[in-house]
Design a protein around this motif. Sequence first.
Motif, PDB file in Angstrom:
ATOM      1  N   UNK A 260       0.837  -1.200   0.000  1.00  0.00           N
ATOM      2  CA  UNK A 260       0.000   0.000   0.000  1.00  0.00           C
ATOM      3  C   UNK A 260       0.870   1.247   0.000  1.00  0.00           C
ATOM      4  N   UNK A 261       0.339   2.282  -0.626  1.00  0.00           N
ATOM      5  CA  UNK A 261       1.006   3.574  -0.729  1.00  0.00           C
ATOM      6  C   UNK A 261       0.022   4.639  -0.269  1.00  0.00           C
ATOM      7  N   UNK A 262       0.466   5.526   0.616  1.00  0.00           N
ATOM      8  CA  UNK A 262      -0.415   6.567   1.149  1.00  0.00           C
ATOM      9  C   UNK A 262       0.206   7.942   0.935  1.00  0.00           C
ATOM     10  N   UNK A 279      -1.892   7.526  -3.766  1.00  0.00           N
ATOM     11  CA  UNK A 279      -2.319   6.474  -2.836  1.00  0.00           C
ATOM     12  C   UNK A 279      -2.867   5.307  -3.646  1.00  0.00           C
ATOM     13  N   UNK A 280      -2.498   4.090  -3.249  1.00  0.00           N
ATOM     14  CA  UNK A 280      -3.010   2.904  -3.934  1.00  0.00           C
ATOM     15  C   UNK A 280      -2.767   1.675  -3.058  1.00  0.00           C
ATOM     16  N   UNK A 281      -3.538   0.621  -3.341  1.00  0.00           N
ATOM     17  CA  UNK A 281      -3.371  -0.679  -2.689  1.00  0.00           C
ATOM     18  C   UNK A 281      -3.228  -1.759  -3.744  1.00  0.00           C
ATOM     19  N   UNK A 282      -2.422  -2.770  -3.462  1.00  0.00           N
ATOM     20  CA  UNK A 282      -2.319  -3.946  -4.330  1.00  0.00           C
ATOM     21  C   UNK A 282      -2.510  -5.175  -3.454  1.00  0.00           C
ATOM     22  N   UNK A 283      -3.469  -6.010  -3.832  1.00  0.00           N
ATOM     23  CA  UNK A 283      -3.810  -7.186  -3.034  1.00  0.00           C
ATOM     24  C   UNK A 283      -3.146  -8.445  -3.582  1.00  0.00           C
ATOM     25  N   UNK A 314       4.808  10.856   2.776  1.00  0.00           N
ATOM     26  CA  UNK A 314       3.935   9.732   2.497  1.00  0.00           C
ATOM     27  C   UNK A 314       4.455   8.460   3.132  1.00  0.00           C
ATOM     28  N   UNK A 315       3.765   7.345   2.867  1.00  0.00           N
ATOM     29  CA  UNK A 315       4.123   6.086   3.508  1.00  0.00           C
ATOM     30  C   UNK A 315       3.975   4.929   2.529  1.00  0.00           C
ATOM     31  N   UNK A 316       4.917   3.961   2.611  1.00  0.00           N
ATOM     32  CA  UNK A 316       4.899   2.752   1.791  1.00  0.00           C
ATOM     33  C   UNK A 316       4.910   1.554   2.724  1.00  0.00           C
ATOM     34  N   UNK A 317       3.946   0.650   2.544  1.00  0.00           N
ATOM     35  CA  UNK A 317       3.807  -0.507   3.428  1.00  0.00           C
ATOM     36  C   UNK A 317       3.897  -1.795   2.604  1.00  0.00           C
ATOM     37  N   UNK A 318       4.672  -2.770   3.120  1.00  0.00           N
ATOM     38  CA  UNK A 318       4.778  -4.096   2.507  1.00  0.00           C
ATOM     39  C   UNK A 318       4.506  -5.136   3.581  1.00  0.00           C
ATOM     40  N   UNK A 319       3.466  -5.935   3.368  1.00  0.00           N
ATOM     41  CA  UNK A 319       3.093  -6.967   4.350  1.00  0.00           C
ATOM     42  C   UNK A 319       2.929  -6.382   5.758  1.00  0.00           C
ATOM     43  N   UNK A 320       2.366  -5.172   5.823  1.00  0.00           N
ATOM     44  CA  UNK A 320       2.112  -4.541   7.110  1.00  0.00           C
ATOM     45  C   UNK A 320       3.299  -3.838   7.722  1.00  0.00           C
ATOM     46  N   UNK A 321       4.455  -3.885   7.071  1.00  0.00           N
ATOM     47  CA  UNK A 321       5.662  -3.230   7.579  1.00  0.00           C
ATOM     48  C   UNK A 321       5.892  -1.923   6.833  1.00  0.00           C
ATOM     49  N   UNK A 322       6.237  -0.882   7.575  1.00  0.00           N
ATOM     50  CA  UNK A 322       6.551   0.410   6.977  1.00  0.00           C
ATOM     51  C   UNK A 322       7.963   0.346   6.382  1.00  0.00           C
ATOM     52  N   UNK A 454       0.652 -13.741  -5.853  1.00  0.00           N
ATOM     53  CA  UNK A 454       1.518 -12.572  -5.810  1.00  0.00           C
ATOM     54  C   UNK A 454       0.693 -11.299  -6.041  1.00  0.00           C
ATOM     55  N   UNK A 455       1.157 -10.209  -5.465  1.00  0.00           N
ATOM     56  CA  UNK A 455       0.586  -8.877  -5.721  1.00  0.00           C
ATOM     57  C   UNK A 455       1.511  -8.167  -6.703  1.00  0.00           C
ATOM     58  N   UNK A 456       0.952  -7.648  -7.809  1.00  0.00           N
ATOM     59  CA  UNK A 456       1.776  -7.087  -8.881  1.00  0.00           C
ATOM     60  C   UNK A 456       1.287  -5.696  -9.241  1.00  0.00           C
ATOM     61  N   UNK A 457       2.219  -4.735  -9.286  1.00  0.00           N
ATOM     62  CA  UNK A 457       1.932  -3.380  -9.770  1.00  0.00           C
ATOM     63  C   UNK A 457       2.675  -3.208 -11.086  1.00  0.00           C
TER      64      UNK A 457
END
Length: 510
Positions: A260-262, A279-283, A314-322, A454-457
């Motif tokens: 996720x990107x905020x 801001x965006x999310x990838x599941x 802003x903030x970038x999160x991977x698997x719940x980790x900042x 996998x989550x792909x952007x």
Amino acid sequence: MSKLPFLRIDNIRKRFGSIVASDGVSLEITEGEIHSLLGENGAGKSVLMSMICGMVRPDEGEIVYKGQSVRFNSPREAIRQRIGMVHQHFMLVPNLTVAENYILGQGSALGVINDMNKVHETIRALSDRYALDVRPEARIEDLSVGEQQRVEILKALFHGVDLLILDEPTAVLTPQETDRLLCLMGDLVKDGKTVVFISHKLDEVMRVSNRISVMRDGRVVHTIDARETNARDLARMMVGRDVRMELPRSPSSPGRIVFSVENLVCRGEAGLPAVRGVSLNVRAGEIVGIAGVSGNGQTELSLGLSGLLPISSGRVMLNGEDITGLDPARINARRFSHIPEDRHKHGIVMPLSLSENTILQRYDQKPFATRGMLNRRAIGEQTRDLIKRFRVKCRDEDQPIGALSGGNQQKLVVARELARNPDFILVNQLARGIDIGAMEFVMEEMLKQRDNGRAILLISTELEELFAICDRILVMFHGEILGELPPDRSRLDELGLLMAGNKEQPALAG
């Protein structure tokens, strides 16, 4: 339409060191036609046309134009003979106006300056005639990419060309701008011009061409009347085998948010904001695409997310980790893979072997290293397996990767990044520089990754690539996400309007 060749190319050869760019090319262009030159990157299309317009000199062979043998030493000589080329990368001076760009190098400076009113009148008249909407007083740096494309085309017409060569002209255009350009090509032919259209986009080639020549490995392998062929046959000519035009894919079943990107803000090279509050999310189990004309912040977004460009806020999160602000090495230590836009700058080390490039991020990890010592057997086995699975054409795993074609370099980068068993894959221009057959293969691999959770952007300027494998498409303009659409070709007009900055469209997918 005259049956005599307007332009004839006989057995043209050109080498750049050990690289053979033109390997005995022969081709005939008929006056008053749109002749498309089709082929993948590296097939020799642009080099061939650059020889015709005086930018490159052939080593061997003959060019016959309007019945006379010619060999131009500069683009100016070609323009004097009424040959003009609009290059894929624009040849404009950003801090000058349109009119000033048009008169560069045109005789006495004092005489030209005294005649600027006439220059402006000529530009306006041509702009009105072809509905190009070019303003002679506009400064190039203030124009959009699509507007600069029109400026380049009108520049050739301003100099009175009879033969106009367009090199990948739709690569930087919205769908609406592309439609407008294809119609313009027809208008030019009606006015007696001859057009050579260089492209790798089969649908566009089929829409406008009278005849089509297919290039592969520095040679023309087929020339055919457009009415006697179709996109599937052209793809077969380009690759040498049947290519599926539609990839089968199962419906997506998105799971948890992996990435996720905020409100992300990044600055470009000039220090100005290039990514503005994205801001965006990838599941898990989905491919999210980002569409947009090149230069709208996609490069900076990709570099910021991968740690290659500082993040302003802003903030970038991977698997719940900042992971905001982590450097590339620390990001690579996580389940994050990156297939970069510029593989030479950010993806490979050219002098190193394929084996060494395969373990760039894992050279100190098992099974490739134990107690500080490289395990050559494990490295070789891994590399040979990836070469085989991804059909990388090379001598062996010890060959320097710089000796491979761009497409094979790209396939090895894709293979390496997928082999790292990531949870999230950031891709910028997946199929850049690879042929249509390899493109089919790597897109299938991406769909397999999606189906494996996998989550792909996927960032791409190629809409067909996005339509083929994405589950959702976000549109980026001037560093912002303007909207979201499903991968539905029937909504191409909406997508194009968003790419042009129109925020008024009801573009959010349900």
